[in-house]
Write a protein that holds these residues in place. Structure first.
Motif, PDB file in Angstrom:
ATOM      1  N   ALA A  16      -6.423   3.686  13.556  1.00 36.67           N
ATOM      2  CA  ALA A  16      -7.698   4.013  14.174  1.00 36.67           C
ATOM      3  C   ALA A  16      -8.586   2.950  14.522  1.00 36.67           C
ATOM      4  N   GLN A  67      -4.912  -2.775  -7.377  1.00 43.94           N
ATOM      5  CA  GLN A  67      -3.351  -2.419  -8.087  1.00 43.94           C
ATOM      6  C   GLN A  67      -2.814  -1.049  -7.686  1.00 43.94           C
ATOM      7  N   ILE A  68      -1.537  -0.938  -7.847  1.00 42.28           N
ATOM      8  CA  ILE A  68      -1.035   0.356  -7.255  1.00 42.28           C
ATOM      9  C   ILE A  68      -1.500   1.611  -7.923  1.00 42.28           C
ATOM     10  N   ALA A 113      -2.779   4.923  -2.143  1.00 40.61           N
ATOM     11  CA  ALA A 113      -4.195   5.322  -2.060  1.00 40.61           C
ATOM     12  C   ALA A 113      -4.198   6.575  -0.933  1.00 40.61           C
ATOM     13  N   SER A 147      -1.441   6.885   9.976  1.00 46.57           N
ATOM     14  CA  SER A 147      -1.227   5.575   9.285  1.00 46.57           C
ATOM     15  C   SER A 147      -0.424   4.765  10.236  1.00 46.57           C
ATOM     16  N   GLU A 148      -1.044   3.491  10.551  1.00 47.26           N
ATOM     17  CA  GLU A 148      -0.312   2.478  11.459  1.00 47.26           C
ATOM     18  C   GLU A 148       0.990   2.156  10.898  1.00 47.26           C
ATOM     19  N   THR A 149       1.199   1.813   9.805  1.00 47.54           N
ATOM     20  CA  THR A 149       2.449   1.851   8.943  1.00 47.54           C
ATOM     21  C   THR A 149       2.632   2.608   7.757  1.00 47.54           C
ATOM     22  N   ASP A 158      -7.286  -0.744  -1.838  1.00 49.82           N
ATOM     23  CA  ASP A 158      -7.908  -1.837  -1.572  1.00 49.82           C
ATOM     24  C   ASP A 158      -8.902  -2.103  -0.755  1.00 49.82           C
ATOM     25  N   THR A 180      -7.541   2.235   4.116  1.00 47.23           N
ATOM     26  CA  THR A 180      -6.573   1.330   4.950  1.00 47.23           C
ATOM     27  C   THR A 180      -6.277  -0.022   4.382  1.00 47.23           C
ATOM     28  N   GLY A 181      -6.377  -0.193   3.096  1.00 49.55           N
ATOM     29  CA  GLY A 181      -5.863  -1.266   2.463  1.00 49.55           C
ATOM     30  C   GLY A 181      -6.254  -2.648   2.950  1.00 49.55           C
ATOM     31  N   GLN A 185       1.078  -2.252   1.608  1.00 52.19           N
ATOM     32  CA  GLN A 185       1.638  -3.687   0.862  1.00 52.19           C
ATOM     33  C   GLN A 185       2.696  -3.458  -0.154  1.00 52.19           C
ATOM     34  N   ASN A 197       4.571  -2.382 -13.419  1.00 53.99           N
ATOM     35  CA  ASN A 197       3.478  -1.938 -14.144  1.00 53.99           C
ATOM     36  C   ASN A 197       3.000  -0.604 -13.584  1.00 53.99           C
ATOM     37  N   SER A 246      -5.075   2.338  -7.038  1.00 52.10           N
ATOM     38  CA  SER A 246      -4.902   2.763  -5.742  1.00 52.10           C
ATOM     39  C   SER A 246      -4.713   4.298  -5.820  1.00 52.10           C
TER      40      SER A 246
END
Ligand SMILES: Cc1cc2nc3c(=O)[nH]c(=O)nc-3n(C[C@H](O)[C@H](O)[C@H](O)COP(=O)(O)OP(=O)(O)OC[C@H]3O[C@@H](n4cnc5c(N)ncnc54)[C@H](O)[C@@H]3O)c2cc1C
Length: 510
Positions: free
Chosen positions: A286, A487-488, A219, A238-240, A479, A314-315, A244, A253, A491
């Motif tokens: 953040a 879903q990907i 996202a 972003s932290e990572t 998410d 942030t998922g 996911q 998919n 997002s």
């Protein structure tokens, strides 16, 4: 033959990129692992005149280093780098030979400035899809800086070392003899954890962004690309980097791609992202959002970033069950990734908590490795697809307990037991287990927003059809929102929607 035709085909185009000759310095005796390591090194050396072989003494028998003819690289592989680690081996080979790692120049400079001695050991399993990122990151650090060394230890080949250290999750990384971290970490995060990163002052000095995106999953990446394509000043914090999707092995998919794997897909997404002038701020989270004239985002290091518009992406993360012992035994027998840690529980008794698709899939996979699986479901029946439930029933070493509430995970240094109560009768039962795999769904990463942005009872950010939240200028996607499905592709689409919504907002602000 350790290298099959498929592996040789995979390897051969890369061997063309070897710059200066490399030496595989092997430490072998007559044991089975040594024979395999010798055979592996011989097969590799036979593929290129630029690779030679030498026998040396190293700390672990059944290991080898990759060096140039004149200098040590600091990289050691203990055990065979096959499975998911074969790519780590190929990359190390090329990087030791002189190929520049494909990372940010700024990051390269940060790593080169490290002047303390850092000796890393990573414990991995070959079925762990989170491990190669860590192994490759530490190898890059070793290649770039002679003060740094990294040894990858393949856990099943060095079982007694793994047991002596109570390692029950992979990857587990030691630094200078002490446990440093467990689980997936990007190179940026490792560098940040060492305290070598952008300072709060550097970040405070940044000009306000037109659009700042928080979150580096699908996202956030989609939102950043859509924003940058509008020609506005775009930042992505972003932290990572990856989200996911990095946890996902097989993806079938994403429309237009019959099959891909999470790390590969996100690497392609980030290649795409790098085509645009997006200011990426990795490895920092953040912690607070506030709005005055501009939107202000406070980060874990106290820095404040400012933006005219914001996209929250942030998922979500694995849900905890909040019982006694759960946090004490993190990485000491409590696991969320069955693919990664499964082999460490070979022949042991384990429990899987959660009777949905991921829990039942994990129980089926693990039943092939462990001695006994107890699957515990809170509801009166399993929620997994019928086809999975049927498969589960055929497995002799799986016991299913429904209508049960886990009450405690016990043990001394590592997990030794799990207690649950029957929700109908209240009867307490304690079983002996050495591992507990918790697979009870996900929760949105939104607690840090406190009462700044409106969320529903599940903690999901409420958005309208433009991705707008209740705060003007603040949008959300993926998410972390109240979207019906997670879903990907959803997002990616909602990231685009939120960025376009935020861009419309900016235009209206003039
Ligand atoms: C095991 C598993 C398998 C899956 N399989 C599939 C599949 O096959 N197909 C499919 O379509 N979907 C699949 N999904 C779902 C899919 O991965 C998600 O829907 C998707 O990743 C959501 O993307 P996102 O960008 O919203 O969030 P995420 O991917 O969760 O990314 C969120 C990002 O935000 C960052 N972040 C979080 N909090 C902060 C903070 N405070 N500050 C800064 N950064 C922060 C995180 O570090 C992360 O980078 C799977 C999920 C899992 C867990």
């Amino acid at each position: 033959m350790l290298l099959d035709d498929e592996m040789k085909t995979k390897l051969s185009p890369y061997l063309e990129y070897i710059e200066q000759p490399v030496v595989l310095n092997i430490c072998v005796k007559n044991d089975e692992l040594s024979q395999q390591v010798r055979a592996f090194a011989q097969e590799i050396a036979a593929l290129s005149p630029k690779i030679s072989l030498n026998e040396v003494t190293l700390e672990r028998t059944g290991s080898f280093t990759i060096d140039t003819q004149t200098a040590k690289s600091g990289i050691t592989f203990a055990g065979l780098p096959l499975g998911h680690e074969f790519t780590s081996f190929i990359m190390a080979l090329l990087q030791v030979s002189g190929r520049k790692p494909k990372i940010d120049d700024k990051l390269i400079e940060q790593i080169k400035t490290i002047n303390q001695k850092l000796d890393f050991i990573s414990y991995v399993s070959l079925s762990c899809h989170n491990c190669p990122d860590v192994v490759q990151a530490l190898n890059i650090m070793a290649v770039l800086n002679p003060n740094i060394s990294h040894t990858m230890v393949e856990g099943s080949s060095f079982q007694s070392e793994v047991e002596a250290k109570n390692i029950m999750a992979v990857p587990t990384v030691y630094l200078n003899g002490s446990e440093f971290f467990g689980g997936r970490m990007s190179l940026e995060q490792i560098v940040a954890k060492l305290g070598i990163t952008s300072t709060a002052a550097d970040l405070n000095n940044k000009e306000p962004y037109d659009m700042l995106i928080v979150g580096g999953g699908p996202a956030g990446a989609a939102a950043a690309i859509y924003a940058a394509r509008k020609g506005i000043r775009t930042g992505l914090l972003s932290e990572t980097l990856g989200g996911q999707v990095l946890e996902t092995l097989a993806i079938e998919n994403i429309i237009g791609q019959k099959y891909t794997e999470g790390p590969k897909f996100m690497a392609e997404v980030f290649e795409h992202l790098k085509e645009y002038p997006i200011d990426i701020i990795p490895a920092i989270a953040a912690t607070k959002l506030s709005k005055g004239k501009l939107i202000e985002l406070t980060l874990t290091n106290g820095a404040i970033l400012k933006a005219k518009s914001l996209v929250l992406a942030t998922g979500a993360r694995w849900r905890n069950i909040n019982v006694k012992g759960e946090f004490d035994f993190k990485n000491k027998g409590i696991v969320h990734c069955p693919h990664c840690a499964g082999p460490l529980f070979t022949g042991k008794e384990i429990a899987v908590i959660g009777g949905g698709n991921s829990g039942v899939e994990a129980a089926i996979d693990l039943a092939g490795i462990v001695k006994q699986v107890t699957l515990i479901e809170f509801a009166p029946e399993l929620k997994a697809d019928k086809i999975l439930q049927e498969r589960l029933k055929t497995l002799a070493n799986v016991t299913v307990v429904t209508n049960a509430q886990t009450t405690e995970i016990g043990g001394k240094d590592t997990v030794a037991s799990l207690s649950y109560s029957d929700r109908a009768s209240g009867k307490q039962t304690t079983i002996n287990v050495q591992g507990v795999f918790i697979l009870v769904g996900l929760m949105p990463n939104t607690e840090w927003l406190a009462d700044s942005v409106k969320r529903n009872k599940f903690g999901e950010i409420e958005v309208d059809k433009h991705g707008a939240t209740n705060i003007p200028g603040v949008f959300a996607a993926g998410d972390c929102t109240d979207s019906a499905y997670k879903q990907i592709v959803i997002s990616l689409g909602s990231g685009a929607t939120a960025a376009l919504g935020a861009f419309d907002y900016l235009i209206r602000q003039g």
